[in-house]
Design a protein around this motif. Structure first.
Motif, short mmCIF file in Angstrom:
data_model
loop_
_atom_site.label_atom_id
_atom_site.label_comp_id
_atom_site.label_asym_id
_atom_site.label_seq_id
_atom_site.Cartn_x
_atom_site.Cartn_y
_atom_site.Cartn_z
N VAL A 84 -6.54 -1.01 -12.81
CA VAL A 84 -6.64 -2.17 -11.92
C VAL A 84 -6.18 -1.74 -10.55
CG1 VAL A 84 -6.28 -3.87 -13.74
CG2 VAL A 84 -4.31 -2.95 -12.53
N GLY A 85 -6.32 -2.59 -9.59
CA GLY A 85 -5.87 -2.24 -8.25
C GLY A 85 -6.86 -2.67 -7.21
N GLY A 86 -6.71 -2.13 -6.00
CA GLY A 86 -7.59 -2.51 -4.91
C GLY A 86 -7.08 -3.76 -4.24
N SER A 87 -7.90 -4.28 -3.37
CA SER A 87 -7.53 -5.46 -2.61
C SER A 87 -7.75 -6.71 -3.44
CB SER A 87 -8.38 -5.53 -1.34
OG SER A 87 -9.74 -5.59 -1.68
N ILE A 364 -29.03 -3.50 -3.15
CA ILE A 364 -28.83 -4.60 -2.21
C ILE A 364 -27.49 -5.32 -2.38
CG2 ILE A 364 -31.26 -5.09 -1.75
CD1 ILE A 364 -31.24 -7.18 -3.88
N TYR A 365 -26.73 -5.01 -3.43
CA TYR A 365 -25.48 -5.72 -3.66
C TYR A 365 -24.28 -4.78 -3.60
CZ TYR A 365 -28.34 -9.60 -5.40
OH TYR A 365 -29.25 -10.63 -5.52
N GLN A 366 -23.15 -5.30 -3.13
CA GLN A 366 -21.93 -4.51 -3.08
C GLN A 366 -21.49 -4.10 -4.49
OE1 GLN A 366 -19.08 -6.91 -0.94
NE2 GLN A 366 -19.71 -6.08 1.03
N GLU A 367 -21.73 -4.97 -5.46
CA GLU A 367 -21.35 -4.63 -6.84
C GLU A 367 -22.12 -3.41 -7.33
OE1 GLU A 367 -20.44 -8.90 -6.13
OE2 GLU A 367 -22.16 -7.59 -5.75
N GLN A 368 -23.34 -3.24 -6.85
CA GLN A 368 -24.12 -2.06 -7.24
C GLN A 368 -23.55 -0.80 -6.61
OE1 GLN A 368 -27.92 -3.56 -5.84
NE2 GLN A 368 -28.60 -4.02 -7.91
N VAL A 369 -23.08 -0.92 -5.37
CA VAL A 369 -22.41 0.22 -4.72
C VAL A 369 -21.19 0.63 -5.54
CG1 VAL A 369 -21.11 0.94 -2.68
CG2 VAL A 369 -23.21 -0.38 -2.40
N MET A 370 -20.39 -0.36 -5.94
CA MET A 370 -19.19 -0.06 -6.73
C MET A 370 -19.56 0.55 -8.07
SD MET A 370 -16.92 -3.47 -5.89
CE MET A 370 -15.53 -2.91 -6.88
N ILE A 376 -21.37 6.68 -11.81
CA ILE A 376 -22.08 7.94 -11.51
C ILE A 376 -21.11 8.98 -10.95
CG2 ILE A 376 -23.95 9.00 -10.20
CD1 ILE A 376 -24.90 7.03 -12.31
N ALA A 377 -20.27 8.56 -9.97
CA ALA A 377 -19.37 9.51 -9.32
C ALA A 377 -17.99 9.59 -9.97
CB ALA A 377 -19.22 9.16 -7.85
N GLY A 378 -17.71 8.68 -10.92
CA GLY A 378 -16.45 8.76 -11.66
C GLY A 378 -15.24 8.22 -10.93
N PHE A 379 -15.43 7.34 -9.95
CA PHE A 379 -14.31 6.77 -9.22
C PHE A 379 -13.58 5.73 -10.08
CE2 PHE A 379 -15.45 7.45 -4.47
CZ PHE A 379 -15.69 8.78 -4.72
N THR A 380 -12.32 5.51 -9.79
CA THR A 380 -11.59 4.41 -10.42
C THR A 380 -12.06 3.10 -9.80
OG1 THR A 380 -9.78 4.41 -8.80
CG2 THR A 380 -9.56 5.88 -10.70
N SER A 381 -11.71 1.99 -10.44
CA SER A 381 -12.09 0.68 -9.91
C SER A 381 -11.49 0.46 -8.53
CB SER A 381 -11.63 -0.43 -10.86
OG SER A 381 -12.26 -0.30 -12.11
N LYS A 382 -10.27 0.92 -8.34
CA LYS A 382 -9.61 0.76 -7.05
C LYS A 382 -10.32 1.55 -5.97
CE LYS A 382 -5.23 1.44 -4.60
NZ LYS A 382 -5.90 2.14 -3.49
N GLU A 383 -10.68 2.80 -6.28
CA GLU A 383 -11.37 3.64 -5.29
C GLU A 383 -12.74 3.05 -4.94
OE1 GLU A 383 -9.51 8.01 -6.54
OE2 GLU A 383 -11.25 7.20 -7.59
N SER A 384 -13.44 2.53 -5.95
CA SER A 384 -14.74 1.91 -5.70
C SER A 384 -14.59 0.69 -4.79
CB SER A 384 -15.39 1.50 -7.02
OG SER A 384 -15.59 2.62 -7.84
N ASP A 385 -13.54 -0.07 -5.02
CA ASP A 385 -13.31 -1.26 -4.19
C ASP A 385 -12.92 -0.87 -2.77
OD1 ASP A 385 -13.08 -4.21 -4.02
OD2 ASP A 385 -10.97 -3.78 -3.62
#
Length: 549
Positions: A84-87, A364-370, A376-385
């Motif tokens: 968990v984490g992020g803003s 087209i969506y921010q959720e798709q970027v995350m 695909i790139a293996g980021f944590t949820s916090k890093e994606s956010d």
């Protein structure tokens, strides 16, 4: 119901450690941990009981490992697991405009009067109000005041000109003795807090009394208001809820009442199935009056009549596409082509195609970027956010810190090629937006002729109404107002020379139109020997043949 394995793990909690950590995050990790990991933790506990000197590393800052005594490593600044984490999330709740106050009252009753507060807004001193205040207090010359007010341009899109910007346009103010005292006064007070107000829609809800988290105040409109603004309360961990009033919802509610009253027909709007053919036929014809977010947008009407959506999901896609970035990147055309074909593009990797299939393989969506960053790139949820927020703010410095990690993750975990990973990153951070470097010359219409100016000479902040020469989808030359600008930080630029001898300077990823109609980066154009499209050559041909362009 808790699993028996979790109960066994709880029996091994160290009470002193449980009291040190945030119980909410421990509960979250208990809920989220898989059965396989539960079994692993129990195995480690058994091993620890037989060999008490063993301690394990804690790379993911797991609370469970810490409270069970399996590790002595725990970062209390994070205070939680990396899962968990992020803003804090942005929570917007749409309400019938007439019932919004009732919704806020319900929240107050539910969570307690002391735990719900309005959010303060700070009005600050601006040059125009400072000028009036200064000449009123000093009883200065009215004509001098009027002269200063005439030099202050009107607000642009709600943004008032700063004192520095005014002086840049009118440097003579500093040379005139009679204005020096006013300049000193204004320079001292500009942007200081002048008055207080209440955020139109936002409230904060806390799990403890608000007064224990932030200082509060009250006025005639509300008894509990934070003294910190919305950005400051978010940085302290409070979550802001926007209770938005939507007139369309009030209209729907009133219509259902009238149907019941006059025709004894009872309608439950939220039980109406999506896909009504008559309703969508009206949309396809461009009849959008009363359709929230669509009725006032000319481009939304254009997209709807072209795409002809048949579901609420496709209407949502159109709303997301109807922004300057996606439109300039040609994502609307990509969406329509993919929707028509029913297949993902051949060059789209399988993993990414799976993530984008709900929007016809168009990003087209921010959720798709995350999702791309994490899956695909293996980021944590916090890093994606973090990346999502940095993209929204065009924070190049933050994005650059993740670039290498993203490309490495895509190649090593996602199985993508190096070149595709780099292109994907550029697309994600908005490099597909049509941006100019300062040296790029832009045609601006003059009263008598079209004249080219370097982009850096066009003041896009104070002269946002200025026009540039642009080209429509039908290749017609038009004058168009500048809508947005983005600062991309320092970029390497190169000079490219054409066969005609003309040259221009731009970044290697700057896109130009080729004869096929596509927009392709200039490096690729030179590499493949493609031919640039010239609107002026076509215009000359049109003039010779008598065609209108």
């Amino acid at each position: 119901m808790e699993s028996p394995l979790i109960n066994q793990i709880k029996n091994n909690y160290i009470s002193d450690r449980v009291s040190e950590i945030d119980r909410d995050f421990l509960d979250f990790e208990e809920d989220m941990i898989s059965k396989q990991d539960q079994e692993r933790i129990l195995s480690l506990i058994f091993l620890l009981n037989t060999q008490s000197e063993i301690k394990f590393p804690n790379p993911h800052n797991s609370i469970l490992l810490y409270v069970c005594g399996l590790t002595d490593e725990f970062d209390f600044k994070k205070g939680r697991s990396n899962t968990v984490g992020g803003s804090p999330p942005d929570i917007d709740i749409d309400h019938d405009a007439l019932d919004r106050e009732g919704a806020i009252a319900w929240v107050t009753d539910k969570w307690g009067r002391d735990n719900v507060a309005n959010i303060i807004t700070h009005g600050t001193f601006k040059p125009k109000s400072l000028a009036r205040s200064f000449y009123r207090v000093t009883e200065g010359d009215t004509q001098d005041l009027n002269n200063i007010l005439k030099k202050i341009p009107p607000p642009k899109y709600g943004r008032e000109a700063t004192l520095e910007e005014i002086i840049e346009k009118n440097p003579a103010i500093l040379d005139e003795e009679k204005y020096k005292e006013f300049y000193s006064f204004a320079n001292t007070l500009e942007d200081m807090v002048a008055n207080f107000g209440i955020h139109a829609a936002g409230v904060v809800i806390s799990d403890k009394p608000i007064r224990e988290v932030v200082p509060t105040w009250k006025n005639s409109k509300a008894d509990l208001i934070t003294q910190f603004d919305m950005k400051e309360v978010e940085s302290l961990g409070l979550i802001k809820f926007d209770f938005l009033s939507i007139d369309t919802l009030s209209i729907i509610k009133e219509c259902t009442k009238l149907l019941k009253l006059n025709q004894d027909i009872e309608v439950q709007p939220y039980s109406i199935a999506d896909g009504n053919k008559r309703a969508y036929t009206m949309l396809h014809e461009g009849l959008l009056t009363g359709v929230f977010q669509m009725e006032t947008s000319g481009m939304a009407k254009k997209l709807i009549t072209r795409i002809k959506p048949t579901s609420i999901e496709e209407l949502s896609d159109i709303s997301a596409l109807n922004r300057p970035g996606p439109l300039q990147a040609g994502l609307d055309k990509e969406y329509m082509n993919n929707r028509k074909s029913g297949y993902a593009p051949d060059n789209l990797p399988e993993g990414i195609a799976e993530l984008l299939k709900t929007s016809y393989w168009t990003l087209i969506y921010q959720e798709q970027v995350m999702a791309i960053c994490s899956e695909i790139a293996g980021f944590t949820s916090k890093e994606s956010d973090d990346i999502r927020r940095a993209m929204g703010k065009k924070d190049v410095d933050v994005l650059n810190t993740y670039k290498k990690q993203f490309i490495n993750g895509c190649t090593q975990r996602g199985g993508l090629t190096q070149s595709y990973s780099e292109e994907l990153w550029d697309d994600l951070i908005g490099f597909a937006d049509y941006c100019f470097v300062p040296e790029t010359k832009i045609l601006r219409p003059d009263e008598n002729k079209n004249e080219a100016y370097p982009c850096q000479l066009i003041d896009l902040i104070n002269d946002i109404d200025s026009e540039v020469v642009s080209v429509t989808e039908e290749n017609k030359i038009i004058n168009q107002k500048v809508q947005q600008r983005w600062h991309r930080g320092i970029q390497e630029v190169y000079t490219y020379t054409l066969e005609s001898g003309e040259s221009f300077t731009c970044t290697p990823d700057h896109k130009f139109k080729v004869v096929s109609g596509e927009f392709i980066s200039i490096d690729t154009i030179f590499e493949k020997g493609l031919e640039l499209y010239s609107i002026y050559e076509e215009k000359k041909a049109d003039e010779k043949t008598g065609r209108n362009s």
